[in-house]
Design a protein around this motif. Sequence first.
Motif, PDB file in Angstrom:
ATOM      1  N   ASN A   1      18.402  -5.149  33.805  1.00 46.37           N
ATOM      2  CA  ASN A   1      19.865  -5.221  33.803  1.00 46.37           C
ATOM      3  C   ASN A   1      20.306  -6.357  32.882  1.00 46.37           C
ATOM      4  O   ASN A   1      19.910  -7.506  33.087  1.00 46.37           O
ATOM      5  N   PRO A   2      21.096  -6.064  31.849  1.00 45.01           N
ATOM      6  CA  PRO A   2      21.452  -7.093  30.870  1.00 45.01           C
ATOM      7  C   PRO A   2      22.116  -8.335  31.481  1.00 45.01           C
ATOM      8  O   PRO A   2      22.146  -9.382  30.846  1.00 45.01           O
ATOM      9  N   ALA A   3      22.623  -8.211  32.716  1.00 47.21           N
ATOM     10  CA  ALA A   3      23.249  -9.373  33.331  1.00 47.21           C
ATOM     11  C   ALA A   3      22.241 -10.216  34.111  1.00 47.21           C
ATOM     12  O   ALA A   3      22.570 -11.306  34.586  1.00 47.21           O
ATOM     13  N   SER A   4      21.011  -9.721  34.233  1.00 49.88           N
ATOM     14  CA  SER A   4      20.003 -10.456  34.996  1.00 49.88           C
ATOM     15  C   SER A   4      19.595 -11.728  34.274  1.00 49.88           C
ATOM     16  O   SER A   4      19.520 -11.772  33.051  1.00 49.88           O
ATOM     17  N   ARG A   5      19.327 -12.754  35.074  1.00 50.44           N
ATOM     18  CA  ARG A   5      18.919 -14.023  34.468  1.00 50.44           C
ATOM     19  C   ARG A   5      17.523 -13.933  33.863  1.00 50.44           C
ATOM     20  O   ARG A   5      17.138 -14.788  33.073  1.00 50.44           O
ATOM     21  N   VAL A   6      16.764 -12.921  34.256  1.00 52.87           N
ATOM     22  CA  VAL A   6      15.424 -12.770  33.676  1.00 52.87           C
ATOM     23  C   VAL A   6      15.344 -11.581  32.713  1.00 52.87           C
ATOM     24  O   VAL A   6      14.265 -11.204  32.268  1.00 52.87           O
ATOM     25  N   TYR A   7      16.521 -11.031  32.366  1.00 50.57           N
ATOM     26  CA  TYR A   7      16.576 -10.018  31.305  1.00 50.57           C
ATOM     27  C   TYR A   7      16.060 -10.688  30.029  1.00 50.57           C
ATOM     28  O   TYR A   7      16.377 -11.859  29.776  1.00 50.57           O
ATOM     29  N   PRO A   8      15.226  -9.983  29.222  1.00 51.98           N
ATOM     30  CA  PRO A   8      14.606 -10.652  28.061  1.00 51.98           C
ATOM     31  C   PRO A   8      15.554 -11.526  27.234  1.00 51.98           C
ATOM     32  O   PRO A   8      15.182 -12.613  26.813  1.00 51.98           O
ATOM     33  N   LEU A   9      16.787 -11.050  27.023  1.00 53.25           N
ATOM     34  CA  LEU A   9      17.698 -11.825  26.184  1.00 53.25           C
ATOM     35  C   LEU A   9      18.195 -13.092  26.881  1.00 53.25           C
ATOM     36  O   LEU A   9      18.716 -13.996  26.239  1.00 53.25           O
ATOM     37  N   ASN A  10      18.087 -13.124  28.227  1.00 49.84           N
ATOM     38  CA  ASN A  10      18.612 -14.282  28.965  1.00 49.84           C
ATOM     39  C   ASN A  10      17.499 -15.213  29.427  1.00 49.84           C
ATOM     40  O   ASN A  10      17.768 -16.320  29.884  1.00 49.84           O
ATOM     41  N   LEU A  11      16.271 -14.741  29.336  1.00 50.06           N
ATOM     42  CA  LEU A  11      15.175 -15.454  29.968  1.00 50.06           C
ATOM     43  C   LEU A  11      15.002 -16.874  29.427  1.00 50.06           C
ATOM     44  O   LEU A  11      14.884 -17.835  30.196  1.00 50.06           O
ATOM     45  N   ALA A  12      15.009 -17.006  28.088  1.00 48.17           N
ATOM     46  CA  ALA A  12      14.753 -18.322  27.493  1.00 48.17           C
ATOM     47  C   ALA A  12      15.790 -19.334  27.981  1.00 48.17           C
ATOM     48  O   ALA A  12      15.458 -20.484  28.301  1.00 48.17           O
ATOM     49  N   ALA A  13      17.037 -18.886  28.067  1.00 49.69           N
ATOM     50  CA  ALA A  13      18.088 -19.793  28.526  1.00 49.69           C
ATOM     51  C   ALA A  13      17.864 -20.169  29.986  1.00 49.69           C
ATOM     52  O   ALA A  13      18.147 -21.308  30.397  1.00 49.69           O
ATOM     53  N   THR A  14      17.347 -19.234  30.790  1.00 51.85           N
ATOM     54  CA  THR A  14      17.072 -19.522  32.196  1.00 51.85           C
ATOM     55  C   THR A  14      15.980 -20.586  32.326  1.00 51.85           C
ATOM     56  O   THR A  14      16.128 -21.563  33.059  1.00 51.85           O
ATOM     57  N   CYS A  15      14.901 -20.420  31.560  1.00 52.75           N
ATOM     58  CA  CYS A  15      13.835 -21.423  31.600  1.00 52.75           C
ATOM     59  C   CYS A  15      14.367 -22.776  31.122  1.00 52.75           C
ATOM     60  O   CYS A  15      13.974 -23.828  31.620  1.00 52.75           O
ATOM     61  N   ALA A  16      15.269 -22.701  30.108  1.00 51.08           N
ATOM     62  CA  ALA A  16      15.769 -23.939  29.495  1.00 51.08           C
ATOM     63  C   ALA A  16      16.663 -24.745  30.432  1.00 51.08           C
ATOM     64  O   ALA A  16      16.895 -25.928  30.185  1.00 51.08           O
ATOM     65  N   ILE A  17      17.158 -24.121  31.501  1.00 49.70           N
ATOM     66  CA  ILE A  17      17.979 -24.879  32.457  1.00 49.70           C
ATOM     67  C   ILE A  17      17.208 -26.134  32.871  1.00 49.70           C
ATOM     68  O   ILE A  17      17.751 -27.224  32.924  1.00 49.70           O
TER      69      ILE A  17
ATOM     70  N   ASN B   1      15.064  -6.996  19.263  1.00 47.28           N
ATOM     71  CA  ASN B   1      13.757  -6.336  19.234  1.00 47.28           C
ATOM     72  C   ASN B   1      12.995  -6.763  20.494  1.00 47.28           C
ATOM     73  O   ASN B   1      12.505  -7.882  20.586  1.00 47.28           O
ATOM     74  N   PHE B   2      12.923  -5.854  21.453  1.00 48.85           N
ATOM     75  CA  PHE B   2      12.341  -6.220  22.743  1.00 48.85           C
ATOM     76  C   PHE B   2      10.817  -6.314  22.721  1.00 48.85           C
ATOM     77  O   PHE B   2      10.203  -6.688  23.709  1.00 48.85           O
TER      78      PHE B   2
END
Lengths: 229, 421
Positions: free
Chosen positions: B138-154, B190-191
């Motif tokens: 789900n693109p809104a998920s915090r672990v969606y590939p596009l969001n994952l790096a930002a989640t780890c970066a918290i 590119n996933f």
Amino acid sequence: MKTKLLHTRWTFNERFQHWALAISFIVLVITGFQLKYPDAWWAKLLVGGDILFDLRSLLHRISGTIMLIMSFYHIYYMIATKRGRQLSKYLLPEKKDMQDLIKNIAYNFGLRSQPPEFGHFSYIEKVEYFALIWGTVIMAVTGLMLWFQELTLLLFSTWVIDLLTVIHLYEAWLATLAIVVWHFYYVIFNPDIYPIDTSMITGKITEEAFRDEHYLEWLKIQEEAGEDA
Amino acid sequence: MIYKLIKKFIHPIFLIIICAILFIPSKNLLGQDDCMECHGETDLTKLDAHDREISLFVDLAKYETSIHGEFDCVDCHQDAEEIPHEETLQKVDCGMCHEEAFEAHVASVHGQSIEQGSEEAAGCVDCHSRHEILAVDNPASRVYPLNLAATCAICHADPKITKKYDIPISDPLSAYNKSVHGIALMSEENFDAATCISCHGLHGIRSMNDPQSPIHWQNVSETCGACHGEEYEQYAESVHGKAVAKGVRDAPVCTDCHGEHQVQSPADPQSPIHPLRVSAITCERCHSSELIVERYGIAPSRVATFEESYHGLAIKGGSLAAANCASCHGIHNILASSDPNSMIFPANLKTTCGSCHHGATKNLWEGPVHLTTSTIPGRVVQTVRSLYIGLIVVVILIMLLHNGADFVRRTKIKVRQRDSV
């Protein structure tokens, strides 16, 4: 009489030869040392990227070619023209040159009261001329062998390329330093000449300078004039 | 008689009992409505162990759209048996359902850290959130590939945390965003491109010095090989790959040349493997290191002799056509010159040199390269160099003396003339 009478020292042809050589020499020095010392501040102003590097190579080879053509033309000029043959004769080293050198050093160190008297070319100019020939031959041979390295490698091993590179580099240093220390002293930094000797621009030298620097030739001309009159 | 009666009614009785069990609601089982009576209030708060006010509000609408939306509150909060419940409920045990992820996490650097009392180390909710957990696709998920790096970066881009836990790399996110992986994923969506978990693993993330970690120095190349298979195969057969397999820590792994978070394309002028930088920046680090060269008996002065050669000078001057280390030695497939598969094996030099020097003849590939003074030709060249330097010094010194004397004499005369005027 003092500075108004002018003597022709260099013809237009000779001045053209000088400046073609001078400009190609300067371009060769800049583009050559640019390759060897890319980290120098002035080199960084000129080096930058692939295209400029190729341009540098091209300029170096164009200038080298101009110098080579001028050298061959000069050989022709010195052999095949009347004026050239006259200059060739003037340039021949003689015993007097060695004596003049010793006399001049003795004079400069206060061991003699009078400086030596020079003809059309002093030993200083002769040394420079032959140094130039030496340098041009070395640079042209090593330069061409490096330029056409595939042909060089038909005859020699790769380490000869390293050897040629070393010779080309240090002869370049010798030539550049010699021009700065020897030539620039006599045409620029000499206190009697400073800021610049204009004879290679106008082709003329003053009566006074002619008498002071080439006394024997001046004397000869005076005598000839006296005979004519 | 009684036995007969029992036998006759046993099935209906069982049926009734089963029905009763099924239909009579447990007195303890609370429904969502019960919970929301309090937790539906946006201003419901309490003080945590550090006396900080924390919200106890649960956004039911969001919860219902979460991947767990069909579960009841008490499915997770099993110790909330009645209203009002204990002031502090047990931490939800995600492992009840997600057993595998839970166990991996317990063994991970995060899980171990939590066990040692860390409050900041990531637990399930730190990456997945609490009531609003969404599916990974789900693109809104915090672990969606596009969001994952930002989640780890918290945490991993927070200087307070990286300092407190002595994490060597303090801002992997901004490096990652500049990398080929980051750009491919973030800008080009590119996933297939690597994100944090592709290399570090997910629930079972381990420290890089843990031999089980996919980024442990002896594992990292294989980890890269999961996507870059061909390069990995060549590397594994190379002098570098074989040395690493033997446990030589000085031999390079992928990241030693390519960087890790900021892996850049060789075409990028800032990349350590850009043609103009690879020799001076990347190979140089080891092959100019006296320690490494001596320790492993590697041929010395490789970089210095290269930099003096026309190739080296042209590279410094910005030429993209000139040969760098990799042009002759290969990239991932670097082998000893004695190996018949090596690009610099004598029989292969014709092809290697010939790839630039078309029409070259045998003197080119038979002659010495990287000329050092340990060879006779090298000594000849060195002698000529020394002679020339001597010649220059002598000639220029004589010229300086000759002209210096001339200068002094002429200046004296000038001064005398001026004074006499």
